[in-house]
Design an enzyme around this catalytic site. Structure first.
Site, short mmCIF file in Angstrom:
data_model
loop_
_atom_site.label_atom_id
_atom_site.label_comp_id
_atom_site.label_asym_id
_atom_site.label_seq_id
_atom_site.Cartn_x
_atom_site.Cartn_y
_atom_site.Cartn_z
NE ARG A 16 1.75 -4.99 11.26
CZ ARG A 16 2.87 -4.80 10.56
NH1 ARG A 16 4.03 -5.30 10.98
NH2 ARG A 16 2.83 -4.13 9.44
CE LYS B 176 -2.05 -1.13 3.91
NZ LYS B 176 -1.35 -2.39 4.24
NE ARG C 208 -4.95 -1.39 9.87
CZ ARG C 208 -3.86 -0.95 9.27
NH1 ARG C 208 -3.82 0.21 8.69
NH2 ARG C 208 -2.79 -1.70 9.28
NE ARG D 297 7.65 -2.24 6.46
CZ ARG D 297 6.33 -2.13 6.60
NH1 ARG D 297 5.61 -1.64 5.61
NH2 ARG D 297 5.74 -2.53 7.71
NE ARG E 65 5.74 -0.18 10.29
CZ ARG E 65 4.63 -0.26 9.57
NH1 ARG E 65 4.56 0.33 8.38
NH2 ARG E 65 3.59 -0.92 10.01
P1 AP5 Z 1 4.81 -1.56 2.01
O1 AP5 Z 1 4.45 -0.81 0.78
O2 AP5 Z 1 5.55 -0.85 3.07
O3 AP5 Z 1 3.53 -2.32 2.59
P2 AP5 Z 1 2.22 -1.77 3.27
O4 AP5 Z 1 1.05 -2.41 2.58
O5 AP5 Z 1 2.23 -0.28 3.35
O6 AP5 Z 1 2.37 -2.47 4.69
P3 AP5 Z 1 2.31 -1.89 6.18
O7 AP5 Z 1 3.06 -2.82 7.06
O8 AP5 Z 1 2.68 -0.45 6.20
O9 AP5 Z 1 0.79 -2.06 6.45
P4 AP5 Z 1 0.09 -2.08 7.80
O10 AP5 Z 1 -1.30 -1.95 7.33
O11 AP5 Z 1 0.37 -3.22 8.66
O12 AP5 Z 1 0.77 -0.87 8.61
P5 AP5 Z 1 0.29 0.61 8.92
O13 AP5 Z 1 1.47 1.46 8.99
O14 AP5 Z 1 -0.84 0.98 8.03
O15 AP5 Z 1 5.66 -2.85 1.53
C1 AP5 Z 1 6.14 -3.79 2.48
C2 AP5 Z 1 7.51 -4.32 2.06
O16 AP5 Z 1 7.38 -5.09 0.88
C3 AP5 Z 1 8.52 -3.21 1.70
O17 AP5 Z 1 9.78 -3.62 2.13
C4 AP5 Z 1 8.45 -3.11 0.17
O18 AP5 Z 1 9.69 -2.70 -0.38
C5 AP5 Z 1 8.12 -4.56 -0.21
N1 AP5 Z 1 7.24 -4.65 -1.39
C6 AP5 Z 1 6.18 -3.85 -1.71
N2 AP5 Z 1 5.59 -4.26 -2.84
C7 AP5 Z 1 6.28 -5.37 -3.25
C8 AP5 Z 1 6.16 -6.26 -4.37
N3 AP5 Z 1 5.20 -6.08 -5.30
N4 AP5 Z 1 7.05 -7.29 -4.46
C9 AP5 Z 1 8.02 -7.46 -3.54
N5 AP5 Z 1 8.20 -6.65 -2.46
C10 AP5 Z 1 7.33 -5.62 -2.32
O19 AP5 Z 1 -0.31 0.42 10.39
C11 AP5 Z 1 0.52 0.11 11.49
C12 AP5 Z 1 -0.32 0.01 12.77
O20 AP5 Z 1 -0.95 1.27 13.03
C13 AP5 Z 1 -1.47 -1.00 12.73
O21 AP5 Z 1 -1.04 -2.30 13.06
C14 AP5 Z 1 -2.42 -0.40 13.78
O22 AP5 Z 1 -2.00 -0.69 15.08
C15 AP5 Z 1 -2.26 1.09 13.54
N6 AP5 Z 1 -3.23 1.59 12.56
C16 AP5 Z 1 -2.93 2.17 11.34
N7 AP5 Z 1 -4.07 2.51 10.69
C17 AP5 Z 1 -5.10 2.15 11.51
C18 AP5 Z 1 -6.51 2.21 11.38
N8 AP5 Z 1 -7.09 2.71 10.27
N9 AP5 Z 1 -7.26 1.73 12.41
C19 AP5 Z 1 -6.70 1.24 13.53
N10 AP5 Z 1 -5.37 1.13 13.71
C20 AP5 Z 1 -4.58 1.58 12.70
MG MG Z 2 2.41 1.11 4.93
#
Ligand code: AP5
Ligand code: MG
Ligand code: ZN
Length: 215
Positions: free
Chosen positions: A171, A13, A88, A127, A160
């Site tokens: 997660r 994402k 979410r 990552r 992270r």
């Molecule tokens: P990346 O693009 O970083 O993945 P992502 O989908 O953004 O994954 P996140 O871990 O950021 O998602 P998340 O939803 O768990 O975390 P968030 O920060 O939103 O890619 C990942 C890796 O893969 C990278 O190394 C990249 O280089 C590689 N990659 C990408 N595409 C690839 C491909 N096609 N092929 C190979 N490699 C690839 O949330 C964190 C925490 O915050 C949550 O757990 C929760 O506690 C809280 N939170 C955030 N939003 C909310 C909400 N709306 N409600 C409640 N709690 C929330």
């Molecule tokens: Mg992300």
């Protein structure tokens, strides 16, 4: 363009949102990035949110709904936005719908990225994230030209706290239980585009752009 990027942790994402902000000149709104900034600043909200984030759980709906409601009012959202990691839960999706209605705006598309669980674990354990601009890299799939330094902005990189295997698996479970029902939610509203997220980053990017430009 008013978009949601939906998908499990590690689906790409954030990676794809960074590309879309450049192409469409609209902001990425990542609730994860906003919450991590609050944790870093040590605000009351950040201190509370950190407990949920470190445990791999979700921060309470009212907190994130408030964050997004305020953020959508900013001037830079005038031409659209990319929501990354929000909504979410069904309650968050309903709240978003209400906020947009009040602003007389409508979502254009919801893109759901589908990736296998084992690939997600591999992506997240490898990552590296930039402290300054939030761009993600991967030791194997998206390596840096110079180790430890962001190619985009020169910032330092970090791993992270929630990218430990045990927390990642929690997660993924939380995604399956609480977030995956949104796939049906947005399919039913006719907004969903499902995209195979297992392909290399550049191919996912090309496919996403062609689907958006065609719709
Ligand atoms: P990346 O693009 O970083 O993945 P992502 O989908 O953004 O994954 P996140 O871990 O950021 O998602 P998340 O939803 O768990 O975390 P968030 O920060 O939103 O890619 C990942 C890796 O893969 C990278 O190394 C990249 O280089 C590689 N990659 C990408 N595409 C690839 C491909 N096609 N092929 C190979 N490699 C690839 O949330 C964190 C925490 O915050 C949550 O757990 C929760 O506690 C809280 N939170 C955030 N939003 C909310 C909400 N709306 N409600 C409640 N709690 C929330
Ligand atoms: Mg992300
Ligand atoms: Zn950077």
């Amino acid at each position: 363009m008013k978009l949601i990027l939906l998908g499990p942790p590690g689906a790409g994402k954030g990676t794809q949102a960074k590309m879309l902000t450049e192409v469409f000149q609209i902001p990425q709104i990542s609730t994860g990035d906003i919450l991590r900034a609050a944790v870093k600043d040590g605000t009351a909200m950040g201190i509370k949110a950190k407990e949920y984030m470190d445990a791999g759980g979700l921060v309470p709906d009212e907190v994130v709904v408030g964050i997004v409601r305020d953020r959508l009012q900013a001037d830079d959202c005038g031409n659209g936005f990319i929501l990354d990691g929000f909504p979410r839960t069904v309650a968050q999706a309903d709240a978003l719908q209400l906020s947009l209605q009040k602003m007389k705006k409508e979502l254009d598309r919801v893109i759901s990225l589908d990736v296998d669980a084992e690939a997600l674990v591999e992506r997240l354990t490898g990552r590296r994230t930039c402290k300054e601009c939030g761009r993600s890299y991967h030791v194997q799939f998206d390596p840096l030209s110079q180790e430890g330094v962001c190619d985009a902005c020169g910032g330092a990189l970090f791993q992270r706290d929630d990218d430990q295997e045990e927390t990642i698996r929690k997660r993924l479970q939380v995604y399956a239980d609480q977030t995956s029902p949104l796939i049906k939610y947005y399919r039913d509203s006719g907004l969903l585009i499902e995209l195979d997220g297992m392909q290399p980053i550049t191919l996912v990017q090309e496919k996403m752009l062609s689907l958006l430009q065609a719709s």
